[in-house]
Write an enzyme that holds these catalytic residues in place. Sequence first.
Site, short mmCIF file in Angstrom:
data_model
loop_
_atom_site.label_atom_id
_atom_site.label_comp_id
_atom_site.label_asym_id
_atom_site.label_seq_id
_atom_site.Cartn_x
_atom_site.Cartn_y
_atom_site.Cartn_z
N TRP A 130 -22.43 61.91 -58.23
CA TRP A 130 -23.41 63.80 -57.68
C TRP A 130 -22.48 63.67 -56.18
CZ3 TRP A 130 -27.76 63.06 -53.74
CH2 TRP A 130 -28.21 64.29 -53.64
N ASP A 211 -29.82 54.86 -57.48
CA ASP A 211 -30.53 56.42 -57.44
C ASP A 211 -31.40 56.29 -58.78
OD1 ASP A 211 -30.87 58.66 -57.40
OD2 ASP A 211 -28.42 59.34 -56.55
N LYS A 246 -37.95 66.13 -59.54
CA LYS A 246 -37.52 66.63 -60.41
C LYS A 246 -38.91 65.94 -61.52
CE LYS A 246 -34.20 66.64 -59.10
NZ LYS A 246 -32.51 67.68 -59.01
#
Length: 400
Positions: A130, A211, A246
């Site tokens: 990312w 993460d 999310k």
Amino acid sequence: MFDRIQPAPPDPILGLTDAYRADPRPCKVNLGVGVFMDETGTTPILDAVRKAEHLLAATEKTKSYLPISGDPATMRLVGELVFGGDFAPLREGRIAAAQALGGTGALRLGFALARQLRPGATVWLPAPTWGNHGAILRDVGLAQDTYPWYDPASRSVADAPLLDALSAVPPTDIVLLHACCHNPTGADPDPALWQQIAAIAETRGWLPFFDFAYQGFGQNPVDDRAGLLTVLSRVPEALVATSFSKNMGLYSERAGSLQLLARTPDDAQAALTHVRRIARVLYSNPPRHGAAIAGTILADTELRALWLHELAAMQRRIAGNRTLLADGLAARNPDRDFTYIVRQNGMFSYSGLTEAQVAWLRAERAIYMVKGGRINVAGLLPATLPYVCDSITESLRLFP
Ligand code: LMR
């Protein structure tokens, strides 16, 4: 100070959303930022979230400051969700947690903590990763390097080069790992590879920093933490950045956490005091609402069941979209293999589209995706899928 300064470059992901919003073409499709959409193109507020908000509106007694590291009862519930309530280090008090401003805020706190306690460390990022990982590290002032993650030929994790690279990481360094739903590739290790990664982490002694922004989007919240637990069971210290953006759809509420595993409960609590100091000078103390929603859902049996049901539905829609995209492309390009799209996990498909193809799709077809060819599969709609498949096919023909 601002006389004739150059504007900063747009963010590679969030900048796409701005460009998409400004695009007047009615056929436009946003497959950039990782945001779930339902079949109508809406990013819904989950029913569990609405109900929790009603409950909070009726029962909340104050908007006074939270503790710098968040509400301890909420953080306990979050820890149980992330690791499972029976995870030994959690039961032993070797894990401490601070509320954070989403996953990005958690990463920022964790990197800042590392900068303070291990200023000479290099953080090893998977290649690719990312885009914001590297940007946060640059801002924090920690050195960074990369290790191989993805093999474009097999379109899966580059097992051997990955293990070789991790075996050479110095013990004082930090390795960033995506716990599940690797962003951007969607390529995750299988259980055997997680075991090998865990063994290397244990013997080499580097610090794993997970993460974990997509818990529940791979398979479900329990299976998605299996790799993380495999590693954490074998190392004395680790960091984990988590997010409710999310899996509860709380994107703009900025609710997440930094979890830290230490050798002893005293070490964990002492490390947390440093996180608090870092948070205090950055934003003082965290926002209440998003974390309160998450805490209310996790604490209430019915709301929790409703949330898990809604999360499973989101996961199913994304998995279904993978099949639709793969089938749609295969029907138009019988000589090519698109089965990798179905094998990938989470929100994203690393499509393998080249820079020229991605640029053409945006310029000529108003289809927005991240440079590198990352497609937000959760953004595909029944109404846009044929157009997207036709357009990708055309881009493959024009730029072979
Ligand atoms: C993404 O990768 O699209 C998401 O994590 C959203 C973001 O902040 O970039």
